[in-house]
Design an enzyme around this catalytic site. Sequence first.
Site, short mmCIF file in Angstrom:
data_model
loop_
_atom_site.label_atom_id
_atom_site.label_comp_id
_atom_site.label_asym_id
_atom_site.label_seq_id
_atom_site.Cartn_x
_atom_site.Cartn_y
_atom_site.Cartn_z
N VAL A 3 0.62 -1.73 0.01
CA VAL A 3 0.23 -0.06 0.11
C VAL A 3 0.93 1.60 -0.07
CG1 VAL A 3 -1.72 1.30 1.25
CG2 VAL A 3 -1.36 -1.52 0.96
N HIS A 55 2.89 2.95 6.46
CA HIS A 55 2.75 2.70 7.40
C HIS A 55 3.58 2.88 8.10
CE1 HIS A 55 1.67 0.25 3.81
NE2 HIS A 55 2.08 -0.63 4.55
P1 AMP Z 1 2.44 -3.26 3.21
O1 AMP Z 1 2.68 -5.43 2.74
O2 AMP Z 1 3.59 -3.24 4.12
O3 AMP Z 1 1.74 -2.69 2.01
O4 AMP Z 1 1.42 -3.83 4.43
C1 AMP Z 1 -0.15 -3.54 4.41
C2 AMP Z 1 -1.02 -3.71 4.97
O5 AMP Z 1 -1.98 -2.80 5.25
C3 AMP Z 1 -1.16 -5.18 4.44
O6 AMP Z 1 -0.02 -5.55 6.27
C4 AMP Z 1 -2.02 -5.77 4.45
O7 AMP Z 1 -2.85 -6.41 5.42
C5 AMP Z 1 -3.42 -4.38 5.52
N1 AMP Z 1 -4.63 -3.82 4.72
C6 AMP Z 1 -4.70 -3.85 3.29
N2 AMP Z 1 -6.33 -3.35 3.18
C7 AMP Z 1 -6.14 -3.30 4.43
C8 AMP Z 1 -7.45 -2.11 5.12
N3 AMP Z 1 -8.15 -2.02 4.66
N4 AMP Z 1 -7.83 -2.51 6.54
C9 AMP Z 1 -7.10 -2.62 7.64
N5 AMP Z 1 -5.36 -3.16 6.75
C10 AMP Z 1 -5.59 -3.28 5.19
#
Ligand code: AMP
Length: 117
Positions: free
Chosen positions: A99, A103
């Site tokens: 994403v 974060h």
């Molecule tokens: P990253 O792979 O470090 O970019 O982490 C992105 C995180 O966002 C992953 O752990 C996903 O499980 C989480 N994620 C994706 N969509 C959502 C959502 N709608 N609500 C909460 N977490 C999410």
Amino acid sequence: MSEPTLFERIISREIPADILHEDDLSIAFNDINPQAPHHILVIPKKVIPRIGEAHDDDRKTLGHLLLVARKLAQDLGFSSTDQGFRLVINNGNDGGESVPHLHVHLLAGRQLKWPPG
Ligand code: AMP
């Protein structure tokens, strides 16, 4: 204008999330696909795509994210050396980023391994 990121849509409440904390700079919510008993994402309200694109004037926001994560961990009872926790920032494809909105992952509640996969 570019499309809002998934996480901007959570900030605006367009997409529901289990929000645990919010202040003027940040918001924190449970990860939808938890990798530990506690898996929380702490994100800035300002869109910084990834830590690799942060600027010097993001210093306050970046420090704030870490302190919010620490507070959440402490509030959950993970404040001692034994009951630890892990903070992770994935950056770019090889870093495992999915994403493009900065974060901090807060993971706690189980023994975590090192090195990560
Ligand atoms: P990253 O792979 O470090 O970019 O982490 C992105 C995180 O966002 C992953 O752990 C996903 O499980 C989480 N994620 C994706 N969509 C959502 C959502 N709608 N609500 C909460 N977490 C999410």
